[in-house]
Design an enzyme around this catalytic site. Structure first.
Site, PDB file in Angstrom:
ATOM      1  N   CYS A 146      14.607  38.616 106.099  1.00 46.16           N
ATOM      2  CA  CYS A 146      15.138  39.950 106.411  1.00 46.16           C
ATOM      3  C   CYS A 146      15.122  40.205 107.916  1.00 46.16           C
ATOM      4  O   CYS A 146      14.085  40.558 108.480  1.00 46.16           O
ATOM      5  CB  CYS A 146      14.313  41.005 105.663  1.00 46.16           C
ATOM      6  SG  CYS A 146      14.898  42.681 105.910  1.00 46.16           S
ATOM      7  N   CYS A 149      14.358  43.815 108.962  1.00 43.52           N
ATOM      8  CA  CYS A 149      12.945  44.175 108.837  1.00 43.52           C
ATOM      9  C   CYS A 149      12.102  43.520 109.933  1.00 43.52           C
ATOM     10  O   CYS A 149      11.277  44.169 110.572  1.00 43.52           O
ATOM     11  CB  CYS A 149      12.384  43.708 107.494  1.00 43.52           C
ATOM     12  SG  CYS A 149      13.450  44.010 106.092  1.00 43.52           S
ATOM     13  N   ASP A 150      12.285  42.218 110.125  1.00 43.29           N
ATOM     14  CA  ASP A 150      11.347  41.473 110.966  1.00 43.29           C
ATOM     15  C   ASP A 150      11.905  41.104 112.339  1.00 43.29           C
ATOM     16  O   ASP A 150      11.140  40.707 113.221  1.00 43.29           O
ATOM     17  CB  ASP A 150      10.921  40.180 110.237  1.00 43.29           C
ATOM     18  CG  ASP A 150      10.174  40.501 108.942  1.00 43.29           C
ATOM     19  OD1 ASP A 150       9.554  41.581 108.878  1.00 43.29           O
ATOM     20  OD2 ASP A 150      10.217  39.689 108.007  1.00 43.29           O
TER      21      ASP A 150
HETATM   22  C1  LIG Z   1      10.011  38.999 103.597  1.00 42.60           C
HETATM   23  C2  LIG Z   1      10.546  40.403 103.424  1.00 42.60           C
HETATM   24  C3  LIG Z   1      10.194  41.369 104.345  1.00 42.60           C
HETATM   25  C4  LIG Z   1      10.678  42.669 104.200  1.00 42.60           C
HETATM   26  N1  LIG Z   1      10.291  43.599 105.114  1.00 42.60           N
HETATM   27  C5  LIG Z   1      10.754  44.859 104.990  1.00 42.60           C
HETATM   28  C6  LIG Z   1      10.376  45.861 105.933  1.00 42.60           C
HETATM   29  O1  LIG Z   1       9.624  45.595 106.883  1.00 42.60           O
HETATM   30  N2  LIG Z   1      10.880  47.116 105.741  1.00 42.60           N
HETATM   31  C7  LIG Z   1      11.732  47.428 104.725  1.00 42.60           C
HETATM   32  O2  LIG Z   1      12.134  48.580 104.600  1.00 42.60           O
HETATM   33  N3  LIG Z   1      12.099  46.500 103.823  1.00 42.60           N
HETATM   34  C8  LIG Z   1      11.651  45.239 103.931  1.00 42.60           C
HETATM   35  N4  LIG Z   1      12.052  44.293 103.032  1.00 42.60           N
HETATM   36  C9  LIG Z   1      12.981  44.674 101.961  1.00 42.60           C
HETATM   37  C10 LIG Z   1      12.217  45.445 100.866  1.00 42.60           C
HETATM   38  O3  LIG Z   1      11.078  44.695 100.500  1.00 42.60           O
HETATM   39  C11 LIG Z   1      13.109  45.660  99.660  1.00 42.60           C
HETATM   40  O4  LIG Z   1      14.283  46.344 100.046  1.00 42.60           O
HETATM   41  C12 LIG Z   1      12.391  46.509  98.608  1.00 42.60           C
HETATM   42  O5  LIG Z   1      11.162  45.918  98.250  1.00 42.60           O
HETATM   43  C13 LIG Z   1      13.242  46.676  97.351  1.00 42.60           C
HETATM   44  O6  LIG Z   1      12.505  47.446  96.462  1.00 42.60           O
HETATM   45  P1  LIG Z   1      12.805  47.439  94.896  1.00 42.60           P
HETATM   46  O7  LIG Z   1      11.771  48.308  94.289  1.00 42.60           O
HETATM   47  O8  LIG Z   1      14.217  47.733  94.655  1.00 42.60           O
HETATM   48  O9  LIG Z   1      12.617  45.934  94.408  1.00 42.60           O
HETATM   49  P2  LIG Z   1      11.501  44.838  94.647  1.00 42.60           P
HETATM   50  O10 LIG Z   1      10.603  45.151  95.779  1.00 42.60           O
HETATM   51  O11 LIG Z   1      12.265  43.561  94.680  1.00 42.60           O
HETATM   52  O12 LIG Z   1      10.645  44.908  93.304  1.00 42.60           O
HETATM   53  C14 LIG Z   1      11.170  44.474  92.096  1.00 42.60           C
HETATM   54  C15 LIG Z   1      10.119  44.648  91.015  1.00 42.60           C
HETATM   55  O13 LIG Z   1      10.713  44.349  89.756  1.00 42.60           O
HETATM   56  C16 LIG Z   1       9.832  43.575  88.991  1.00 42.60           C
HETATM   57  N5  LIG Z   1      10.602  42.804  88.023  1.00 42.60           N
HETATM   58  C17 LIG Z   1      11.580  41.895  88.242  1.00 42.60           C
HETATM   59  N6  LIG Z   1      12.008  41.387  87.063  1.00 42.60           N
HETATM   60  C18 LIG Z   1      11.298  42.010  86.094  1.00 42.60           C
HETATM   61  C19 LIG Z   1      11.242  41.913  84.677  1.00 42.60           C
HETATM   62  N7  LIG Z   1      12.036  41.075  83.993  1.00 42.60           N
HETATM   63  N8  LIG Z   1      10.357  42.688  84.003  1.00 42.60           N
HETATM   64  C20 LIG Z   1       9.560  43.555  84.654  1.00 42.60           C
HETATM   65  N9  LIG Z   1       9.573  43.701  85.995  1.00 42.60           N
HETATM   66  C21 LIG Z   1      10.411  42.924  86.698  1.00 42.60           C
HETATM   67  C22 LIG Z   1       9.075  42.721  90.003  1.00 42.60           C
HETATM   68  O14 LIG Z   1       7.834  42.308  89.452  1.00 42.60           O
HETATM   69  C23 LIG Z   1       8.904  43.729  91.144  1.00 42.60           C
HETATM   70  O15 LIG Z   1       7.751  44.471  90.922  1.00 42.60           O
HETATM   71  C24 LIG Z   1      11.558  42.991 103.133  1.00 42.60           C
HETATM   72  C25 LIG Z   1      11.899  42.013 102.197  1.00 42.60           C
HETATM   73  C26 LIG Z   1      11.404  40.733 102.332  1.00 42.60           C
HETATM   74  C27 LIG Z   1      11.768  39.686 101.309  1.00 42.60           C
END
Ligand SMILES: Cc1cc2nc3c(=O)[nH]c(=O)nc-3n(C[C@H](O)[C@H](O)[C@H](O)COP(=O)(O)OP(=O)(O)OC[C@H]3O[C@@H](n4cnc5c(N)ncnc54)[C@H](O)[C@@H]3O)c2cc1C
Length: 321
Positions: A146, A149-150
């Site tokens: 990302c 982000c980083d």
């Molecule tokens: C390395 C990295 C660094 C990042 N740094 C930043 C940052 O500094 N600032 C920022 O704003 N964003 C950052 N991001 C982006 C941010 O992490 C994501 O935009 C955010 O986490 C998305 O949130 P979400 O809740 O939609 O999904 P996710 O965080 O992807 O969570 C998905 C959830 O769904 C669950 N899940 C998936 N499949 C199933 C299933 N079949 N049954 C039950 N549960 C399931 C998983 O266990 C997880 O808990 C970063 C991303 C990465 C990869």
């Protein structure tokens, strides 16, 4: 081989029944949990195999308003707040759903069955990685999925971006604002990105184009110190002197279990109606990265998690009238 689950073979007589079930424990799911709990809907949240979501895989989160600290700490606090507000969080991974009629059926590993009047999908997306050994070792120590982000952590350092689509070019152009040199490593001699994006990127003097090149190795012991690349046409190797490497080879939304249940777009993200979180199935809502292929940030996921909870609460209230 992945086991496939036929939901019709499972007995739902003793299934756990809830008004709202939230699938996913990232920023979107936990926020939906906080709001639906505060609305008195007694939600249940299924964490999935990545409790806390993508942010638990990163160190410092510097762009989430009001927060100074690591990703895992932030997610722990969100989870605490969600439980304190009355959302029940359980361990488990959803393996199959049946949204063909209400109440909806959910089957989760290890063999638990659930019935819900409404479902909020917050299963996120996963950044694609190259899958080479040195990448695992240096992930979050110079290698990131990302740039938004980083990227700012690599101010005044030379960096590289791996990819050839719109996201790769957008990331590279963003990084040119504060990095002296941005190497763009692409395995072909043509980009997949739109012509407009290519034109803009070509005008940036500090993007160095590494055509026909693939990453052979990420070099470094503790932190990334360079990236060894191979020219696939000549077979020659060279090592780029970079401190940051940004993968931009795509994201995969976690939607396999929802195929055929809700409408997905061409890239398998869940389709939602304009300006809300309603999916193609009434009573099923989607929020966070699983429906957002544009912004993909914690802040936007939290925002749409809040929207999903409000949409869901209002929809449930309408059903009672
Ligand atoms: C390395 C990295 C660094 C990042 N740094 C930043 C940052 O500094 N600032 C920022 O704003 N964003 C950052 N991001 C982006 C941010 O992490 C994501 O935009 C955010 O986490 C998305 O949130 P979400 O809740 O939609 O999904 P996710 O965080 O992807 O969570 C998905 C959830 O769904 C669950 N899940 C998936 N499949 C199933 C299933 N079949 N049954 C039950 N549960 C399931 C998983 O266990 C997880 O808990 C970063 C991303 C990465 C990869």
């Amino acid at each position: 081989m992945k086991k496939t689950y036929n939901i019709e073979e499972f007995d739902f007589t003793n299934a756990i029944k809830r008004n709202v079930i939230i699938i996913g424990s990232g920023p979107a799911g936990l926020t939906a949990g906080i709001y639906t709990a505060r609305a008195g809907l007694k939600p249940l949240l299924i964490r999935g195999n990545e409790p806390g979501g993508q942010l638990v895989t990163t160190t410092d989160v510097e762009n989430y308003s009001g927060w100074k600290g690591t990703g895992p700490e932030l997610m722990m606090k969100m989870e605490e707040q969600c439980e304190e507000q009355g959302c029940e969080l359980i361990y488990g991974t959803v393996k199959a759903v049946d949204f063909s009629k209400r109440p909806f059926k959910i089957l989760a590993y290890p063999d638990k069955t659930f019935i819900a009047d409404a479902v909020i999908i917050a299963t996120g997306a996963s950044a694609r990685w190259l899958g080479i050994e040195s990448e695992k070792k240096l992930q979050n120590r110079g290698i990131s999925g990302c740039a938004t982000c980083d990227g700012p952590m690599y101010r005044q350092e030379n960096v590289c971006v791996i990819g050839g689509g719109d996201v790769a070019l957008e990331d590279a152009m963003f990084l040119t604002r504060f990095c002296p040199k941005v190497h763009l490593i692409h395995r072909r001699d043509k980009l997949r990105a739109s012509k407009a994006m290519q034109k803009k990127a070509m005008q940036k003097e500090n993007i160095i184009w590494e055509w026909n090149s693939v990453v052979e190795e990420f070099v470094g012991d503790e932190d990334l110190e360079g990236v060894k690349i191979k020219d696939v046409k000549t077979g020659e190797f060279k090592t780029l002197d970079v401190k940051g490497a940004f993968l931009a080879i795509g994201h995969s939304p976690n939607t396999t279990i929802f195929k055929g249940q809700v409408d997905l777009n061409d890239h398998n993200y869940i389709k939602t109606k304009p300006n809300c979180t309603y999916t193609s199935v009434e009573g099923v809502f989607a929020c966070g990265d699983v429906m957002d292929w544009v912004y993909r940030q914690a802040a936007t996921s939290v925002g749409s998690g809040c929207m999903a909870a409000i949409d869901c609460e209002r929809w449930l209230a309408e059903q009672e009238n």
